[in-house]
Motif scaffolding. Structure first.
Motif, short mmCIF file in Angstrom:
data_model
loop_
_atom_site.label_atom_id
_atom_site.label_comp_id
_atom_site.label_asym_id
_atom_site.label_seq_id
_atom_site.Cartn_x
_atom_site.Cartn_y
_atom_site.Cartn_z
N SER A 1 0.62 -1.11 0.13
CA SER A 1 -0.47 -0.04 -0.12
C SER A 1 0.35 1.00 0.19
CB SER A 1 -1.06 0.31 1.53
OG SER A 1 -2.09 1.25 0.79
N GLU A 2 1.44 1.69 -1.31
CA GLU A 2 2.48 2.48 -1.39
C GLU A 2 1.88 3.81 -1.58
OE1 GLU A 2 6.31 2.75 -4.61
OE2 GLU A 2 5.26 0.90 -4.72
N TYR A 3 1.06 3.92 -2.29
CA TYR A 3 0.27 5.54 -2.28
C TYR A 3 -0.19 6.41 -1.72
CZ TYR A 3 3.07 5.42 -6.36
OH TYR A 3 4.38 4.64 -7.28
N TRP A 4 -0.30 7.27 -0.63
CA TRP A 4 -1.26 7.59 0.33
C TRP A 4 -1.52 9.04 -0.13
CZ3 TRP A 4 -2.22 5.30 5.93
CH2 TRP A 4 -2.12 3.82 5.42
N THR A 5 -2.52 9.36 0.24
CA THR A 5 -2.97 10.99 0.12
C THR A 5 -2.63 11.12 2.04
OG1 THR A 5 -5.24 10.76 0.65
CG2 THR A 5 -4.54 10.84 -1.63
N ARG A 6 -2.18 12.56 1.90
CA ARG A 6 -2.49 13.32 3.22
C ARG A 6 -3.91 12.53 4.74
NH1 ARG A 6 0.26 17.10 6.36
NH2 ARG A 6 -1.38 18.55 7.49
N GLY A 7 -5.30 13.07 3.67
CA GLY A 7 -6.34 12.70 4.44
C GLY A 7 -6.23 11.47 4.55
N MET A 8 -6.13 10.59 3.58
CA MET A 8 -5.87 8.76 4.17
C MET A 8 -5.10 8.77 5.41
SD MET A 8 -5.35 6.34 1.42
CE MET A 8 -4.24 4.20 2.05
N ARG A 9 -3.67 9.22 5.28
CA ARG A 9 -2.99 8.83 6.35
C ARG A 9 -3.70 9.89 7.51
NH1 ARG A 9 3.93 9.98 7.29
NH2 ARG A 9 3.81 9.37 8.67
N ARG A 10 -4.14 10.81 7.96
CA ARG A 10 -4.61 10.91 9.38
C ARG A 10 -5.98 10.16 9.29
NH1 ARG A 10 -0.52 12.89 8.96
NH2 ARG A 10 0.59 14.78 8.69
N GLY A 11 -6.71 10.17 8.43
CA GLY A 11 -7.71 9.07 9.13
C GLY A 11 -7.07 8.49 9.76
N VAL A 12 -6.19 7.36 9.15
CA VAL A 12 -5.77 6.37 9.64
C VAL A 12 -4.94 6.52 11.11
CG1 VAL A 12 -3.88 4.42 9.19
CG2 VAL A 12 -5.39 4.84 7.18
N GLU A 13 -4.48 7.50 11.32
CA GLU A 13 -3.91 8.10 12.34
C GLU A 13 -4.90 8.58 12.99
OE1 GLU A 13 0.78 9.20 10.72
OE2 GLU A 13 -1.08 11.20 10.53
N SER A 14 -6.25 9.03 12.97
CA SER A 14 -6.64 9.45 13.85
C SER A 14 -7.40 8.42 14.15
CB SER A 14 -7.78 10.06 13.38
OG SER A 14 -7.38 11.97 12.78
N ALA A 15 -7.56 7.17 13.37
CA ALA A 15 -8.69 5.80 13.88
C ALA A 15 -7.30 5.02 14.78
CB ALA A 15 -8.71 5.06 12.45
N ARG A 16 -6.71 4.68 14.39
CA ARG A 16 -5.10 4.36 15.45
C ARG A 16 -4.82 5.06 17.00
NH1 ARG A 16 0.63 6.45 14.63
NH2 ARG A 16 -0.62 7.88 15.20
N ASP A 17 -5.20 6.35 16.90
CA ASP A 17 -5.43 7.29 17.98
C ASP A 17 -6.28 6.81 18.79
OD1 ASP A 17 -2.39 7.24 17.21
OD2 ASP A 17 -3.04 9.97 16.89
#
Length: 510
Positions: free
Chosen positions: A293-309
């Motif tokens: 899963s190599e190509y990530w948008t900023r929104g995608m990363r923030r969404g995953v990090e928010s879910a993680r947190d």
């Protein structure tokens, strides 16, 4: 083994043979008569869906699918939506064919007693036309198709999950002289809700980056050179080859759906859906990324990090993840259908005014956010061979495998790898496998499987090799290694699906 399959394996590079077998999983099971094929033309969802119940249904033998599935001028197509969603279950299908008509069959991917797929729906034979030639934007070398809708697919009765739509001309499926007469298109029927589920993510942004239909991808242009590559790639075109889907997604689906534990509930979505809907993972028990899963948008990363947190476990069943920061833009067919990746900030028109959106590697200027702050490890090497080596047998994923410190499993570490070697990685990172490897850039290196936890109780797990999933279906890999990787995968998914798992990991959270 059929002659066609044997020829395909004999002519494939060793690194691809296991991936071919993964895509063709179930052929041997079909030959043993585990279960007959379903001849139904529809698969209606009755009652509450569970993937365990779905996989108790009769599967479809692989030999009912066409042996030739690449793109040719004879038959090709693409979808007008990124996924079938709760808001939009009717999907537009665009087909171009030199044949007079075509048919579509929808196969849901899963375990199905080892067969690997089930025929859910068949279309009537539908008239076909040769559509207009694709257009190419000279500024970004982006290929797009302005085609007419050929068929609308109502997926509202289809079980949620990952699918292949098989387009076929009613003649010569098995005639090599006629060329490719069948074409496969991946589709996700997204779960109506992802809350409480372990969510499998189809890597469609990454697939488009590699998609060379029309001549150019984000890697190279029609002449094969990097300077002629596309700067933007569009979902408004067929996939040139479903290999990336089969390589990195299909093995995860089939292993995950072999789990019988009723405590596990799976959900299904795509990278592009997460890019456009960062809050989609709210309340998810876990999010599971496939082999690459190599190509990530900023929104995608923030969404995953928010879910993680907030307590969502995150699992990377691969390597070289979160590597390129991308953006998505709309096309005439809808939002998030254009993937932007200039790679060089000097070329990116937004890099100066909005450095946080610059489409470079996440670790690079002008806005450095190394991937290891999320994934735990950094990208290591390419064209790797190595031996998976256990360093922390107490890791909960190893439960029931009988491993000890220093236990090795050949055949698992291959392809691309991640390593634990960056000061930006989490302070409580535990490396549970430290596997010696050799690759294109370094003759002596390591593949480091790792886990860390957060204050929310979530865990982030990285298996650190793109071959982790494919190895489970590769007959060239020793059976002992295949069985180990599959058991660890099931252990991780089962634990992650039950919510925050920090109690299984003794180190303090960060």
């Amino acid at each position: 083994m059929s002659e066609n399959l044997k020829n395909l394996l004999d002519t494939a590079a060793p690194s691809r043979r296991g991936l071919i077998v993964a895509a063709l999983a179930g052929t041997a099971a079909a030959m043993t008569g585990l279960s007959p094929a379903v001849a139904a033309t529809a698969g209606t969802v009755t009652g509450g869906f569970t993937f365990q119940g779905e996989n108790r249904r009769f599967g479809t033998p692989r030999n009912q699918l066409p042996p030739s599935r690449g793109t040719s001028g004879a038959l090709q197509g693409f979808l007008g939506q990124l996924a079938s969603t709760a808001r939009q279950r009717v999907i537009d299908l665009y087909v171009s064919s030199t044949q007079k008509n075509f048919q579509v069959k929808a196969y849901r991917l899963g375990n199905y007693a080892g067969l690997g797929q089930r025929l859910v729906w068949s279309s009537p034979v539908t008239p076909a036309i040769a559509q207009a030639p694709a257009t190419v934007d000279p500024a970004t070398r982006t290929t797009s198709c302005n085609w007419k809708i050929s068929l609308k697919l109502d997926t509202s009765a289809w079980p949620e999950g990952f699918y292949y739509l098989v387009l076929s001309a009613p003649v010569a499926w098995y005639s090599r002289a006629q060329g490719a007469q069948a074409h496969m298109i991946p589709l996700v029927v997204e779960s109506a809700s992802l809350a409480g589920k372990a969510v499998l993510v189809f890597n469609d942004l990454t697939m488009q980056a590699y998609n060379k239909w029309g001549g150019a991808s984000l890697y190279a242009g029609a002449n094969g050179t990097v300077p002629s590559r596309s700067l933007k790639v569009s979902f408004d075109r067929p996939y040139a080859d479903p290999e990336v889907y089969e390589t990195y997604n299909v093995p995860m689906i089939r292993t995950a759906e072999s789990i019988t534990d009723s405590r596990v509930s799976l959900g299904y979505t795509t990278e592009a859906r997460l890019a456009g809907n960062p809050a989609l993972l709210t309340g998810a028990a876990a999010v599971l990324f496939s082999g690459h899963s190599e190509y990530w948008t900023r929104g995608m990363r923030r969404g995953v990090e928010s879910a993680r947190d907030a307590g969502t476990n995150v699992v990377f069943f691969g390597a070289n993840n979160v590597y390129w920061r991308t953006r998505t833009e709309p096309t005439a067919l809808g939002p998030d259908r254009m993937v932007v990746c200039y790679r060089d900030p000097a070329l990116d028109p937004l890099a100066s005014a909005h450095p946080e959106l610059a489409t470079t590697r996440w670790q690079d200027a002008p806005y450095r956010e190394p991937e290891c702050s999320l994934t735990g490890s950094m990208y290591g090497d390419f064209r790797v061979t190595g031996t998976f080596t256990v360093t922390e047998p107490s890791f909960f994923g190893f439960q029931g495998t009988g491993v000890r410190r220093g236990t090795t499993f050949p055949g698992i570490v291959a392809g691309e790898t991640d390593a634990s070697n960056n000061p930006s990685q989490p302070g409580n990172l535990m490396v549970f496998s430290h596997s010696p490897s050799s690759g294109l850039y370094r003759s002596k290196d390591w593949s480091d499987g790792s886990v860390y936890t957060t204050k929310s109780g979530s865990a982030v797990i990285n298996m650190a090799t793109t071959n982790w999933l494919a190895a489970q279906y590769d007959p060239a890999v020793p059976a002992r290694s295949r069985q180990f990787a599959a058991q660890v995968t099931r252990n991780i998914i089962t634990a992650a699906a039950q919510g925050p798992i920090a109690q299984r990991y003794a180190r303090p959270a960060v």
